[in-house]
Design a protein around this motif. Structure first.
Motif, PDB file in Angstrom:
ATOM      1  N   ASN A 292     -90.914 -79.688 -26.519  1.00 25.61           N
ATOM      2  CA  ASN A 292     -90.205 -79.385 -25.274  1.00 25.61           C
ATOM      3  C   ASN A 292     -88.925 -80.186 -25.114  1.00 25.61           C
ATOM      4  O   ASN A 292     -87.948 -79.686 -24.558  1.00 25.61           O
ATOM      5  CB  ASN A 292     -91.100 -79.650 -24.060  1.00 25.61           C
ATOM      6  N   LEU A 293     -88.922 -81.436 -25.575  1.00 26.89           N
ATOM      7  CA  LEU A 293     -87.747 -82.275 -25.350  1.00 26.89           C
ATOM      8  C   LEU A 293     -86.772 -82.248 -26.512  1.00 26.89           C
ATOM      9  O   LEU A 293     -85.586 -82.475 -26.328  1.00 26.89           O
ATOM     10  CB  LEU A 293     -88.157 -83.731 -25.089  1.00 26.89           C
ATOM     11  N   HIS A 294     -87.248 -81.999 -27.731  1.00 23.13           N
ATOM     12  CA  HIS A 294     -86.352 -82.153 -28.869  1.00 23.13           C
ATOM     13  C   HIS A 294     -86.296 -80.960 -29.806  1.00 23.13           C
ATOM     14  O   HIS A 294     -85.870 -81.093 -30.956  1.00 23.13           O
ATOM     15  CB  HIS A 294     -86.673 -83.453 -29.621  1.00 23.13           C
ATOM     16  N   GLY A 295     -86.757 -79.804 -29.342  1.00 25.38           N
ATOM     17  CA  GLY A 295     -86.511 -78.560 -30.078  1.00 25.38           C
ATOM     18  C   GLY A 295     -87.234 -78.416 -31.402  1.00 25.38           C
ATOM     19  O   GLY A 295     -86.805 -77.632 -32.247  1.00 25.38           O
ATOM     20  N   PHE A 296     -88.319 -79.159 -31.588  1.00 23.06           N
ATOM     21  CA  PHE A 296     -89.081 -78.964 -32.825  1.00 23.06           C
ATOM     22  C   PHE A 296     -89.905 -77.690 -32.712  1.00 23.06           C
ATOM     23  O   PHE A 296     -90.347 -77.316 -31.622  1.00 23.06           O
ATOM     24  CB  PHE A 296     -89.996 -80.167 -33.097  1.00 23.06           C
ATOM     25  N   VAL A 297     -90.095 -77.038 -33.866  1.00 22.63           N
ATOM     26  CA  VAL A 297     -90.862 -75.798 -33.910  1.00 22.63           C
ATOM     27  C   VAL A 297     -92.177 -76.097 -34.617  1.00 22.63           C
ATOM     28  O   VAL A 297     -92.193 -76.621 -35.733  1.00 22.63           O
ATOM     29  CB  VAL A 297     -90.084 -74.697 -34.669  1.00 22.63           C
ATOM     30  N   ASP A 298     -93.268 -75.781 -33.931  1.00 23.46           N
ATOM     31  CA  ASP A 298     -94.612 -76.000 -34.476  1.00 23.46           C
ATOM     32  C   ASP A 298     -94.908 -74.837 -35.428  1.00 23.46           C
ATOM     33  O   ASP A 298     -95.036 -73.690 -34.992  1.00 23.46           O
ATOM     34  CB  ASP A 298     -95.593 -76.024 -33.298  1.00 23.46           C
TER      35      ASP A 298
END
Lengths: 511, 511
Positions: free
Chosen positions: A170-176
């Motif tokens: 949510n805060l740093h745009g990582f994609v799970d």
């Protein structure tokens, strides 16, 4: 005893209870409530204590004739039976409040009840569980799970990992991204589980980490990937090493070592449980060489001093034979650990065990590191408060060598970590002239003397990757040709890290 | 073209870019920016288009002598090379704005640049990817991943699952527990992958679901469990069935069927992507019997009518031979599907293919269901807008039979779902007299004719579980003795569901 904790949700949603057993307070007095839980304790048909995941509530069994059926029902329910109780919240009689119990100001006067599942005779009393053998506790794991200790450990893990996800996603745009676990064998991955496929003679392999997948995701332009990744290692089960475990697996494009380090510091600061105090960032950093010289290990416990000191120069003129002998070797040195208050705290028996340890690890570079830790343990066993059990000392260890001599044949080199690790920018040209001198862009995260994570900036240049595999490691690069080809087709510079969830949680739970 | 979307984070954190390629607008004019990305397009040394995960930015290559090196660098970089560009955001010349491109009002005048990785010749042009063979696309999966279609699919999945986690974990007190995947063989689980252990002759098994683990967690008092669980099924790979997949795996204590249904409706409503419209709850519900009678399937596509109608009574006196013959069988009936506008849209060839389908599925109860779907496809192929492609019709299918006759021996029974499913409360006594008549507390969640989830209230009574296994299913209950023993030691009533993530996402992505 159970901790009430905070209730971040409405536990009555979707179910027919009105409250949990840990929830009721004086403010609820007069309310009619329905509780579901386990019979924790029952006394002479007068009252019982009902337990659920949230805590305990005292239930008063009515004694009047009109409720004789209810009294019979509740006083005959075996311990650990599952019960529904409906009743009215009342203040406890004056002087009978229990300030140690979050619900100790109230009790529930039972009006109706139902035994949902009667418990057969337990193999042992739940409260004695912790004293039982490991095998018995594993056989009845679900009984052990009812203990506050394990309930809180499972909830802490869930909360910590969720908080990490929120930071990354949510805060740093990582994609799970879920990567496959049925994969092909990794070269050199001797410790992988094999899974026979439907095609005779063909096997899948359960990978030790999604390393190749996450690098390919970067080549695919994903920019920022993370996964709570299931990893497998076929090394037999040991208490500190299970055949399967998960890691917080992270990879980023266009990043350098400092970028990953700041990300991880922010991640841990964001997700660290409030009740364990706050974490100071940035974490201190130490080179591999410093760590070995001062702590005798690449994962130093920096909660206490007692560093290893080189006293060769002091003793060089001493004339003592064994000293002179040691100094006569190439790189020979004399090193010491100063143990403050050792005279006061260490017995002759302690000194003996230090000597034994020194002998058994003689000639191994970790010998002094082991002695330092053993000294600390002996001091603490003797009553000295050396390490603050509530302190968390994070440390980056950096500048590892890229290659190490193979144990079985020191003239050949192997990767200190894995063959995808990039060389240190200052040492890149040494790769071609003297690979043994090349430092890597690998970094380990150490917490209180335990390695809790490790990662690196990866090689993104196909030629460099091929050179490392073929010329330095003398491996057949063909088995990794798919990865090398990917590096040729627009691979961005990238790097990442993996944090071992269970090690972090072990340290959190033992603090 | 790329969608700009919302940027929920600061993409410049931890890296040296100042902005992403999809981010720049007129408001950025005058700012000096550093972008990292892939060369999407380059024209005659005049400009290039730089791409990252967020979008595209037009970069103007300077033409003056002082920048000849930069011009040479940028105009010779092969497509899909990875490049850093630093320059100043400028408004596009009047009339050259591109309203179709989110960054179409600006361009970046390059001042410095660096080729971070030059791309070798691509096996094909990226934009033609979708036309290539499946095998080639799989081999170069990372190139396919650079397409807006796959970038958005991966990000949608990550976002959807994260939102589900927040609903379950943060709003409703579910605990995310990782259960082992190296397990022992489940009885009847014929399709499990086996993993040889270090002990010769002993194998692990990769389970099809964490069913037993999650039930044991309920016995352990965890109250609410969820996991994005990796599951394995050794059935060979097919486009719609992979050997490994994940499910949103949920289990709750003290809950009934309606409780699970309301939870799942809330879960989907909370996590459904805003841009796909909102979901109405509660979802409609239909019994298994109704579904079979009216739709000829237990997963009806309720986006359109054309239900199956019993017209036996209308035709009973018709005197037509084949009608009379059909009605003479026990349970014999005549059923019809009314196809409105069929006369207008269906050709003779269409009718022929309907006949062929009817013949090939003759005597199978799903024949009419298949005919109904085929009719819908034919109508749509002929241009009738029968099903709204953006509509999502969720449906609960309930009251399944608990047992079904075995295909190979119809006098024996097998579980319609699994042996842990609880009987319907109204039918519990039938279990002992006429098990074939017992309905179960199983529920399926159907979306647009696809089963996207399934679950049940479980048996929590050891005696009932033993009766089902031994007396009804004639199975050896010994292999499940650990579970039965757990039910004897204080198991709460419990139930759950599993949602198949990839099916939900497939339907979302194809809408």
């Amino acid at each position: 005893s159970f901790q009430a904790g905070t209730v971040p949700f409405t536990p009555a949603r979707f179910v027919t209870r009105t409250n949990t057993c840990g929830e009721l307070r004086s403010a609820h007095v007069g309310q009619k409530v329905t509780l579901y839980g386990w019979v924790q304790y029952q006394r002479q048909g007068l009252f019982l204590v009902l337990r659920d995941f949230q805590g305990l509530t005292q239930v008063i069994i009515p004694q009047d004739e009109a409720h004789s059926h209810l009294k019979e029902l509740l006083s005959s329910a075996p311990l650990e039976s599952v019960v529904r109780v409906t009743g009215t919240v009342s203040p406890r009689p004056l002087g009978q409040e229990n300030p140690k119990m979050p619900t100790g100001d109230i009790e529930v006067k039972a009006e109706t009840a139902e035994i949902l599942n009667s418990c057969k005779k337990l193999p042992f009393e739940i409260k004695d569980f912790i004293k039982k053998s490991e095998a018995l506790r594993m056989q009845y794991r679900y009984l052990d799970l009812r203990s506050p200790r394990l309930q809180s450990a499972l909830r802490l893990r869930s909360r910590l990992v969720m908080s990490m996800r929120q930071y990354l996603c949510n805060l740093h745009g990582f994609v799970d991204v879920e990567t496959p676990t049925l994969f092909k064998r990794t070269p050199g991955g001797a410790k992988e589980f094999l899974v026979p496929s439907r095609e005779p003679g063909k096997f899948y392999s359960l990978p030790q980490s999604p390393q190749q997948f996450k690098q390919l995701l970067m080549v695919g332009g994903l920019d920022r990937y993370f996964q709570v990744a299931r990893c497998y290692r076929d090394e037999g089960s040991r208490p500190d090493r299970q055949p399967e475990f998960t890691q917080i697996d992270i990879e980023m494009s266009f990043v350098d070592q400092a970028g990953i380090q700041r990300l991880v510091e922010g991640l841990l600061q964001h997700s660290w449980p409030e009740e364990r105090g706050s974490i100071m960032t940035p974490f201190p950093s130490m080179t591999y060489e410093e760590a070995l010289a001062e702590y005798g290990t690449d994962k130093p416990d920096t909660r206490f001093g007692m560093k290893i000191v080189d006293i060769s120069d002091v003793l060089r003129g001493s004339g003592v034979h064994f000293v002179q002998n040691a100094l006569s070797y190439p790189h020979g040195s004399i090193r010491a650990i100063c143990i403050p208050q050792g005279v006061k705290y260490l017995t002759n028996k302690d000194l003996e065990s230090l000597k034994e340890s020194a002998k058994s690890e003689f000639n191994q570079c970790c010998a002094l590191g082991a002695l330092r830790l053993l000294s600390a343990n002996l001091l603490e066993a003797a009553g000295l408060a050396l390490r603050d059990p509530t302190a968390f000392h994070f440390l980056w260890v950096v500048d590892f060598p890229l290659f190490l001599p193979k144990a079985e044949n020191p003239t050949e080199l192997e990767s200190a970590h894995h063959p995808f690790t990039a060389p240190h920018p200052s040492d890149a040209s040494l790769l071609y002239s003297d690979p043994t001198k090349v430092r890597s862009q690998h970094y380990d995260l150490v917490l209180n003397g335990n390695e809790v994570g490790g990662g690196s900036i990866r090689i993104h240049n196909a030629e460099q990757q091929r050179f490392v595999l073929e010329k330095v490691l003398k491996e057949d690069s063909e088995v990794l040709s798919h990865l090398i080809e990917a590096l040729e087709l627009g691979a961005p510079p990238h790097g990442g890290i993996a944090l071992v969830t269970q090690k972090l949680l072990f340290l959190l739970n033992s603090s």
